[in-house]
Design an enzyme around this catalytic site. Sequence first.
Site, PDB file in Angstrom:
ATOM      1  N   GLY A 104       0.157  -1.415   0.192  1.00  0.00           N
ATOM      2  CA  GLY A 104      -0.136   0.076  -0.072  1.00  0.00           C
ATOM      3  C   GLY A 104       0.346   1.008  -0.174  1.00  0.00           C
ATOM      4  O   GLY A 104       0.489   1.573  -0.561  1.00  0.00           O
TER       5      GLY A 104
ATOM      6  N   LYS B  61      11.537  -9.656  14.202  1.00  0.00           N
ATOM      7  CA  LYS B  61      11.094 -10.020  12.467  1.00  0.00           C
ATOM      8  C   LYS B  61      10.953  -9.575  11.933  1.00  0.00           C
ATOM      9  O   LYS B  61      11.899  -8.787  10.943  1.00  0.00           O
ATOM     10  CB  LYS B  61      10.855 -11.691  12.288  1.00  0.00           C
ATOM     11  CG  LYS B  61      11.436 -12.441  11.563  1.00  0.00           C
ATOM     12  CD  LYS B  61      10.873 -13.369  11.203  1.00  0.00           C
ATOM     13  CE  LYS B  61      12.197 -14.804  12.056  1.00  0.00           C
ATOM     14  NZ  LYS B  61      12.204 -16.232  11.479  1.00  0.00           N
TER      15      LYS B  61
ATOM     16  N   VAL C   1       6.275   1.298  13.502  1.00  0.00           N
ATOM     17  CA  VAL C   1       7.830   1.103  12.519  1.00  0.00           C
ATOM     18  C   VAL C   1       7.480   1.241  11.053  1.00  0.00           C
ATOM     19  O   VAL C   1       8.788   1.599  10.250  1.00  0.00           O
ATOM     20  CB  VAL C   1       8.527   0.821  12.889  1.00  0.00           C
ATOM     21  CG1 VAL C   1       8.616   0.019  14.320  1.00  0.00           C
ATOM     22  CG2 VAL C   1       7.162  -1.137  12.817  1.00  0.00           C
TER      23      VAL C   1
ATOM     24  N   GLU D  77       7.020   4.053   9.133  1.00  0.00           N
ATOM     25  CA  GLU D  77       7.550   5.337   8.049  1.00  0.00           C
ATOM     26  C   GLU D  77       8.566   5.444   8.441  1.00  0.00           C
ATOM     27  O   GLU D  77       9.442   5.854   7.496  1.00  0.00           O
ATOM     28  CB  GLU D  77       6.896   6.344   7.791  1.00  0.00           C
ATOM     29  CG  GLU D  77       5.457   5.789   7.115  1.00  0.00           C
ATOM     30  CD  GLU D  77       4.307   6.878   7.531  1.00  0.00           C
ATOM     31  OE1 GLU D  77       3.735   7.809   6.715  1.00  0.00           O
ATOM     32  OE2 GLU D  77       3.354   6.469   8.589  1.00  0.00           O
TER      33      GLU D  77
END
Lengths: 329, 750, 145
Positions: free
Chosen positions: B249, B646, B715, B717
Amino acid sequence: MRPFAYVKPADVAEAVQAVATEPGAKFLGGGTNLVDLMREGIERPHTVVDVTGLPLDEVHELPGGGLRIGALVRNSVLAAHPRVRTSYPVLSQAILAGASAQLRNMATVGGNLLQRTRCPYFYDLAAACNKREPGAGCDAIGGFTRSHAILGVSDSCIATHPSDMCVALAALDAVVEVRSVRGTRRIPLVDFHVLPGDTPHVETTLAADELITAVELPPSPAPSRYRKVRDRASYAFALVSVAAALEVRDGTVAAVRLALGGVAPKPWRAREAERLLLGGPATEEAFRQAADAELAPATARPGNAFKSGLARATITATLRELIIEGEAA
Amino acid sequence: MTTTDIRAPEKYVGRPVDRLDGPAKTTGEARYAAEHHYPDLAYAALVHATIARGRITAMDTAAARAVPGVIEILTHENAPAMKPAPKVSLLDISTMASGTSVNYLATDEVHWNGQPVAVVVAETSEVARHAAALVRPAYQELPAVVDFAAEEPNAAPQKSSMLAETSADKGDAHAALATAQASVDLRFTTPPHNHNALEPHATIAVWDGDRLTVHEGTQNFGWLRKHLAKRFGVPERNIRVVSPFVGGGFGGKGMVWAGTLLAVLAARATGRPVRLALTRAGVNHTVGGRTASTQRVALGADADGRLTALIHTSVSRTGRIGGTPEQITSASRHLYAAPNIHLRQHLVQLDLLANTSMRAPGESIGTFALESAMDELAWELGMDPIELRMRNEPERNPVDGKRFARRLLREAYAVGAERFGWRERDPRPGAMRDGRWLVGMGVASAYHPSWKLPASVTVRLSADGGVEVRCAMHEIGVGAATVQAQIAADELGVPLEAVRVRYDDSDLPLGAMAGGSMQTASVAESLLAACRKLKQSALALARRAADSPLRGRRLDELEARDGGLHHGASGETYAEILARAGRDHLEAAIKSGALGMVGMLRERRRWVKAACGAQFCEVRVDPDTGEVRVSRWLGVFDVGRVINVKTTASQLRGGIVMGIGLALTEETQVDPRTGRIMNAGLAEYHVPVHADIPHIDVHCLDEPDPTMPLGLVGVGEVSITGVGAAVANAVRHATGKRIVDLPITIDKLL
Amino acid sequence: MRVNGTDEKLDVEPWVSLLDALRERLGVTGPKKGCDQGACGACTVLADGVRINACLALAVQYADKEITTIEGVTPHPLQEAFVRHDGFQCGYCTSGQICSAIGMLNEAEDPAALTDAEIRERMSGNLCRCGAYNGIVEAIKEVAR
């Protein structure tokens, strides 16, 4: 894409017969360019003659040391061919520098020769393009020209030929063999593609009913290599590419072949640079001067004016690398 | 990735748990929007305008209608009416859902080059596309303003809103700049970008009377449903959006764009389920991208490198028919302790498709300018660029003195410099070599505000010990279900395998949009509350029984573990509690409300919350050709507590990869004569390929943010911010050249 | 056409691509459509074990080939390795990445000897916009060795 009739001929004779009797017909090889262009509505054949089943998919050694490459040999097969890798590294490297592994697995040698330009104004039906529609005008001139040509252009068209393989073939003095109902004809690769002039829709000397059957390479030249400069590390068309072969004896250029990609409407054999280099000193200064002479007639636009400098730098670097390679060997 | 904190092994939060949807995505089982089958499904294709502005004077559909298999061709002459897009109001932010203000097929007006002007519906996708190419609109062209560079001098001030301030003044920055002992004054340009998520936008719309089902990859269930209800005049409850997987997206699927509306319209007009899967070019022509910008950053400092003046101004664009103004100077509000600050943002409105949010809108390109200028100031001062930043690290938010909720930028640089081998950097330009390659090392700060929104979550505990979390979330690749399952498992003390997360349907309680790095924290907050409520219910149930070991206990004394509630050695499982009470399940729901929104805004007035980090880049530059290759990367981030080592590392790496694209290769080419995007495909719009990306080392400081749920900060951006500058600064180091115009292509380095 | 080990009788027009034939006519939706122009690799399938872009292949041209999609390679050690190394995020390019990696390992003379740089170059026909490239390379390396 526009509906079409699909024909799968059993042999070459049948294939050329099929197009001879059907003016709106097109040969289909790997499809990597033609299928895309048909989907975009740029190519609109009435009949598609699928030649991939024809027995033109082998590489033979020619007496005297050359190679005969069937037109339907897949790009990846040719690049990996042991003789090509050892004797014509420039060709192997050029093929591997083009497209992606998947596309190279599909694309044929003959199809690669007939690739059409990636000019965005050619691709976008909303733009004016003399190549797509003779007389319509050229929106590339005055538009984005980063991918466009600086040599051999005209007021009608500044599009580049996108192939990497053909640049190597131009340097290698390859000869294209074509067949039609009228018989067989051999065309030097450097004469196969034509400059746009005021007929940019005419891209090759191939007649509409002629089928490429093979490409022949004369015996391998001096050590050769291909260098491609592009906007990302892989999977992009060339901004500038150089196919070169060089033999130096006692600091003097004994033999040289040079062809350029990304800068012209056809694979560009740099004859002027070759002429200046041959018999002269194999120095960077000489390489630069030869490159400058070749690029002197360049017609640049704001978006591609950098290509002269880039081509000179890439020619110089490629020849230097060949000298280093020669010294190492 | 490594974190500095080793967690108790029985907890799931903080562990590198494999994605729960991994098997579905690696076997081809995961079904994306276009991949749902309906008997009688019809296929739609768009006809796009080829002029920038004007009116449609005729629409020749005869040839297209003659193609066998064509069901219907909708144009402004025959399409059923849609209601116009609602006016944007901050009282209901879902009114921002409309990508553009155009009421498609209800008008003969053309507002941008590429606007859909007709929809062809056919029995197969091939027929639809072929027939669409045969539709011949005729136009009366009107003058259009499409050239950003030419219009830039006419920019008007950008208005502030309660969500984003657009200017700041502190002291007299211009006077301070004039008298500074060292200064730089640079003008930057950044081009437009497109998200180019690998999945092109696709919608399947199915009407059943006045009930509508929509399959679509969305980043915002709530806005999409509400917007469709308004446009098609049906109650919201009649609309169901199904969206199990979103094929990427990055902001491009946050708004409602033409394709969605026209699929729903075509389905209504034809009475058939309709699929409209946009072509790649169709996505570029109908879904907005990132704005272009020009920016000025001027910095003044004393001889010791203490900033005396910080000026950052910007011009960006929106479409005349809509768009989202970006907070380009945002990071300049927070990063440096300058006593004199002047920030301004300006806008031009063009006859182009509306722009929209794309990964860190504003900050991604704003930090390119600010952090490039800081680097140039370091050169000017002859100072190490990390040292320069450390000397200007603020204690409080520079523009208004607000407290930082948490800020570990110093630590990020310290850890990063050590890990990256910054000491080995020879500070002279062009001094480092690897064979013929010039080597350069650069740094830049990353900074992105943290937000959270109200979210609704229901948690259900079954007698068999199973837990079901219900919350409509957007799986755009962030591991949404996985991380919330980890949180629920820890909170309730059950094995991860016992938790099932249902998230794929707008009939579920609505979470928060997948945008602004908000989804995980927003949902986590409500999930934590729901889990607590659920435990309270379980405890209440247990306490009713005379023989329960939990009798008389308060929740705060208990530990949720081993599938139940425990106090030291005594306790009991949820299954036991429910069995004794004869209940087959317990449920707890947290509902989002308007009050939540007010609370969020109030909190923002108290604190400055953000994720931040230090980006370390090493490049190799070919001295002949100017080819740039990123050869090493390290990002050290302060993103609060890491829920899943992860997936967090992957998301951070992903931002860096997109940032490398922004730095080196990406540019949407809008022809300034026609407003037409000339590289509306993936062959010519160069996103990074495998060969462009080295190993990316990512390190999280993993210290909880005390003001955020579980201490976590989004997290999505932060990691794209600073990347453009880190690359430019490394190139500057390698070559001595300061590139101020993105992307940093060969021609600029020759 | 043989698709994933099953003989499929397909009656499609000659202008239908292999990708659309698989996705629309056979319901084999593992191969993805990302660009429909050979520029992203999401549609990568194996034709007689060779990786190709199904979007630029006309189905009729592949009538006598054995087509293998992600559905047909399951289970494959690469799939687990992709999960372990988080070699994807949104998942849309993943089918193509895995099929391409299988084809790539078939092409390599000595897969175990491939360097990271060689794997990256050979996999560059498969875009991943989420930027999961590191994990993909790790997964491939693990399986190649």
